[in-house]
Structure formats: C-alpha cells, structure tokens
Design a protein around this motif. Structure first.
Motif, mmCIF file in Angstrom:
data_model
loop_
_atom_site.group_PDB
_atom_site.id
_atom_site.type_symbol
_atom_site.label_atom_id
_atom_site.label_comp_id
_atom_site.label_asym_id
_atom_site.label_seq_id
_atom_site.Cartn_x
_atom_site.Cartn_y
_atom_site.Cartn_z
ATOM 1 N N ASN A 152 -4.951 1.656 -8.967
ATOM 2 C CA ASN A 152 -5.040 0.521 -9.877
ATOM 3 C C ASN A 152 -5.112 -0.783 -9.083
ATOM 4 N N ARG A 153 -5.332 -1.896 -9.796
ATOM 5 C CA ARG A 153 -5.584 -3.149 -9.082
ATOM 6 C C ARG A 153 -4.339 -3.668 -8.362
ATOM 7 N N LYS A 154 -3.153 -3.419 -8.897
ATOM 8 C CA LYS A 154 -1.937 -3.854 -8.204
ATOM 9 C C LYS A 154 -1.773 -3.109 -6.881
ATOM 10 N N ALA A 155 -1.999 -1.814 -6.915
ATOM 11 C CA ALA A 155 -1.877 -1.023 -5.680
ATOM 12 C C ALA A 155 -2.962 -1.420 -4.689
ATOM 13 N N ARG A 156 -4.160 -1.660 -5.190
ATOM 14 C CA ARG A 156 -5.255 -2.088 -4.319
ATOM 15 C C ARG A 156 -4.905 -3.423 -3.657
ATOM 16 N N ALA A 157 -4.354 -4.344 -4.442
ATOM 17 C CA ALA A 157 -3.999 -5.663 -3.905
ATOM 18 C C ALA A 157 -2.946 -5.548 -2.812
ATOM 19 N N ARG A 158 -1.934 -4.703 -3.023
ATOM 20 C CA ARG A 158 -0.904 -4.524 -1.996
ATOM 21 C C ARG A 158 -1.509 -3.988 -0.697
ATOM 22 N N ALA A 159 -2.383 -2.984 -0.844
ATOM 23 C CA ALA A 159 -2.995 -2.379 0.346
ATOM 24 C C ALA A 159 -3.899 -3.371 1.070
ATOM 25 N N VAL A 160 -4.646 -4.169 0.307
ATOM 26 C CA VAL A 160 -5.559 -5.134 0.912
ATOM 27 C C VAL A 160 -4.783 -6.219 1.659
ATOM 28 N N LEU A 161 -3.743 -6.764 1.050
ATOM 29 C CA LEU A 161 -2.966 -7.807 1.722
ATOM 30 C C LEU A 161 -2.303 -7.272 2.992
ATOM 31 N N GLU A 162 -1.803 -6.050 2.940
ATOM 32 C CA GLU A 162 -1.202 -5.466 4.145
ATOM 33 C C GLU A 162 -2.232 -5.323 5.261
ATOM 34 N N ALA A 163 -3.450 -4.891 4.900
ATOM 35 C CA ALA A 163 -4.512 -4.730 5.909
ATOM 36 C C ALA A 163 -4.928 -6.080 6.481
ATOM 37 N N LEU A 164 -5.046 -7.090 5.625
ATOM 38 C CA LEU A 164 -5.475 -8.410 6.094
ATOM 39 C C LEU A 164 -4.393 -9.076 6.942
ATOM 40 N N ARG A 165 -3.139 -8.844 6.609
ATOM 41 C CA ARG A 165 -2.058 -9.424 7.412
ATOM 42 C C ARG A 165 -2.100 -8.937 8.852
ATOM 43 N N ARG A 166 -2.537 -7.706 9.045
ATOM 44 C CA ARG A 166 -2.570 -7.140 10.393
ATOM 45 C C ARG A 166 -3.626 -7.799 11.270
ATOM 46 N N PHE B 220 -13.318 -16.066 -4.859
ATOM 47 C CA PHE B 220 -14.038 -15.495 -6.005
ATOM 48 C C PHE B 220 -14.857 -14.275 -5.569
ATOM 49 N N ARG B 221 -15.635 -14.449 -4.495
ATOM 50 C CA ARG B 221 -16.510 -13.371 -4.024
ATOM 51 C C ARG B 221 -15.712 -12.171 -3.531
ATOM 52 N N VAL B 222 -14.716 -12.421 -2.683
ATOM 53 C CA VAL B 222 -13.955 -11.336 -2.077
ATOM 54 C C VAL B 222 -13.140 -10.575 -3.124
ATOM 55 N N ALA B 223 -12.528 -11.305 -4.049
ATOM 56 C CA ALA B 223 -11.725 -10.643 -5.085
ATOM 57 C C ALA B 223 -12.584 -9.697 -5.916
ATOM 58 N N HIS B 224 -13.813 -10.123 -6.216
ATOM 59 C CA HIS B 224 -14.719 -9.257 -6.978
ATOM 60 C C HIS B 224 -15.215 -8.091 -6.136
ATOM 61 N N ARG B 225 -15.649 -8.369 -4.935
ATOM 62 C CA ARG B 225 -16.197 -7.294 -4.097
ATOM 63 C C ARG B 225 -15.177 -6.181 -3.884
ATOM 64 N N ILE B 226 -13.977 -6.572 -3.538
ATOM 65 C CA ILE B 226 -12.953 -5.573 -3.244
ATOM 66 C C ILE B 226 -12.536 -4.829 -4.512
ATOM 67 N N GLY B 227 -12.548 -5.534 -5.639
ATOM 68 C CA GLY B 227 -12.120 -4.924 -6.891
ATOM 69 C C GLY B 227 -10.728 -5.338 -7.306
ATOM 70 N N LEU B 228 -10.312 -6.537 -6.885
ATOM 71 C CA LEU B 228 -9.009 -7.052 -7.285
ATOM 72 C C LEU B 228 -9.042 -7.627 -8.687
ATOM 73 N N VAL B 229 -10.236 -7.951 -9.166
ATOM 74 C CA VAL B 229 -10.405 -8.479 -10.516
ATOM 75 C C VAL B 229 -11.509 -7.696 -11.211
ATOM 76 N N THR B 230 -11.594 -7.840 -12.517
ATOM 77 C CA THR B 230 -12.601 -7.124 -13.293
ATOM 78 C C THR B 230 -13.883 -7.934 -13.403
ATOM 79 N N ASP B 231 -14.946 -7.286 -13.837
ATOM 80 C CA ASP B 231 -16.224 -7.974 -14.000
ATOM 81 C C ASP B 231 -16.151 -9.076 -15.055
ATOM 82 N N GLU B 232 -15.174 -8.983 -15.951
ATOM 83 C CA GLU B 232 -15.040 -10.002 -16.996
ATOM 84 C C GLU B 232 -14.524 -11.330 -16.431
ATOM 85 N N ALA B 233 -13.994 -11.310 -15.221
ATOM 86 C CA ALA B 233 -13.495 -12.545 -14.590
ATOM 87 C C ALA B 233 -14.675 -13.287 -13.984
ATOM 88 N N ASP B 234 -15.440 -13.961 -14.835
ATOM 89 C CA ASP B 234 -16.701 -14.563 -14.401
ATOM 90 C C ASP B 234 -16.601 -16.059 -14.101
#
Length: 281
Positions: free
Chosen positions: A2-16, A144-158
C-alpha cells in the motif's frame, strides 16, 4: 504494497543516499531565504545562487529592500526568469513585511501567503526551512513528478495541492519537511524530468514507473526501415502513417492503421513506440 508502506520504504532508501536533505538555496536568515525562494520560481537554484550574493550586498536587510524601487532591483536579477514581475514582488514583499508585520518575516503559512510573490509552495518552503513548521510539505514540480512516478499518490492527484494532501495522509507529520527535501533532490538529480536515471536509482523495487518500464516489450532485431518507418508485431505489417489510440492509462500511443494494435516498433531503432504515463506540472 500500500502507499503508506511504499512511502516508508522509499524514504528509507533515499535517506541512505541523501544524508543531508536540505535546501540548496544559499541563505543566512529568513529574509534571505524568502528572497531566494521568490526568485527560484520557474528558475534553477543554481541560477538563483549566482544572483543572490550581489543582491544581498546591495540590499542587506529587509528595510533596505523596502526603501528601494523595482527599477533598482531589476538589474541585479535580470538573468532570473520573469525579472520585471519578481522585482515588483520583492519590493512589495519587503514593504508589506515592514508595514504590516513590524519588519519581521511572518512565521505562519497563511501570513506568508499574504505577501506579494508568495504562493502556497513558497510560503511552505519558508515556514518549513526557516521556522521548522510541522504544517508544511511543499510540492514543487520535482515532488509532483516523483510522487506520481513512484506511486506515492493516486492518478486523481492532478494538482500540487492534491498531491500535498495525499502525501500528508500517508507520511508521519514529523517526516514532512525531510520528505520534501528528499523528493526534490531525488527528482533534481536522479528521477529527472526528461530522462530518469533508473539505473542509478535507489528505489526501483518500490517504484510503479520502473515496474511499468519492465513490462515494455524488448527491442526487435532485423527490422527493415526501407519497408516502412514502423512495424506492427501483431499483424507483421510495415507502415509509414500510423494512427493514434489512447491506452488504459490515458496515454496516446502509436497504433497500426490495419489492425489497431499498439504493439508497434520503430524500424530504425527496433524499440517499441509505447510510452509510459508520466507526470509533469
């Protein structure tokens, strides 16, 4: 995932890979930051950083800027995008801070948005960086671009505001400021607008855009450009004049004029003509 789990994993990867997520605009105080962020609208931080040393030498304080005229400011920022408007905004901002806020840069997002040249994104950057506001999660073109590409937000967030609201729902409040900088820096140097560097990216296992890239068909060898600019693999037909169809993601794709298939390849490169949905503002 889900998006919460994806966000946690992405932030951990970017922090490194981004150990010091912070603004690249050079500043020493809230006044300098506010000026730099106003100048940075539709302009690179690098360009702004070239201009601000001379600017702050000429106008070292908010009071000095408030006493100036736009015509005094323009020569110092002429290499910045929209210098005429920004010169007016900077002087107007300084005068409003002097007259309406007692010479102190306001600390809240609503108050900052009252200033000329300050929109929601600018106000949030200043509130977050200068005053450690826990209410701010600025969304610029990179976020905006990165959040959409990764899938942190839905397509409705336009819109940037919709992206901001969705990110705030899935990220802990304490991480909002850090997430803003991590996503910006990732978008600026790795997940770039024209050609994302997926081979150097730390988040492919969690990225929806990368997942879709992997589903594209591999190149075809042995195509003959002399028989046509395009080749439809579905009906094994060469052609020069394609039609265009929209795929299920709303992306316009080149299609075969005979069978309507979008399984089409460029005969010069052998690569598929299919495009992945992307997100720009």
């Amino acid at each position: 995932m889900n998006r919460k789990a994806r966000a946690r994993a992405v932030l951990e990867a970017l922090r490194r890979v981004i150990p010091r997520p912070e603004t690249e605009l050079r500043h020493e105080n809230p006044y300098q930051l506010l000026v730099a962020v106003i100048l940075s609208a539709q302009c690179t931080d690098e360009r702004v950083n070239r201009v601000t040393p001379a600017f702050f030498e000429a106008f070292p304080t908010l009071e000095a800027l408030a006493a100036a005229e736009p015509e005094d400011v323009y020569p110092l920022i002429r290499s910045i995008s929209y210098p005429n408007n920004k010169a007016k905004h900077l002087v107007g901002m300084a005068r409003m801070v002097r007259d309406a806020f007692g010479g102190e840069i306001p600390r809240t997002i609503p108050a900052l948005q009252r200033l000329p040249g300050v929109g929601r994104k600018t106000a949030q950057v200043v509130a977050s960086v200068a005053f450690d506001s826990e209410e701010a999660l600025p969304v610029d073109t990179h976020v905006f671009r990165v959040a959409h590409r990764i899938g942190l937000v839905t397509d409705e967030a336009d819109t940037p505001l919709k992206v901001e609201r969705q990110l705030k729902r899935i990220l802990p409040r304490k991480d909002w400021g850090e997430a803003h900088h991590l996503l910006i820096l990732h978008g600026r140097y790795t997940c770039t607008a024209r050609r994302p560097k997926c081979e150097a990216c730390p988040v492919p296992p969690h990225c929806r855009y990368y997942e879709r890239l992997q589903k594209l068909p591999p190149p075809l060898d042995g195509l003959d450009p002399g028989r046509g600019a395009f080749f439809c693999k579905t009906c094994a037909r060469y052609f020069d004049a394609p039609v265009r169809h929209e795929d299920r993601y709303g992306v316009e794709q080149i299609a075969c004029p005979a069978c309507g298939s979008m399984n089409v390849f460029d005969t010069k490169t052998g690569r598929t003509t299919k495009r992945i949905k992307d997100y720009r503002v």
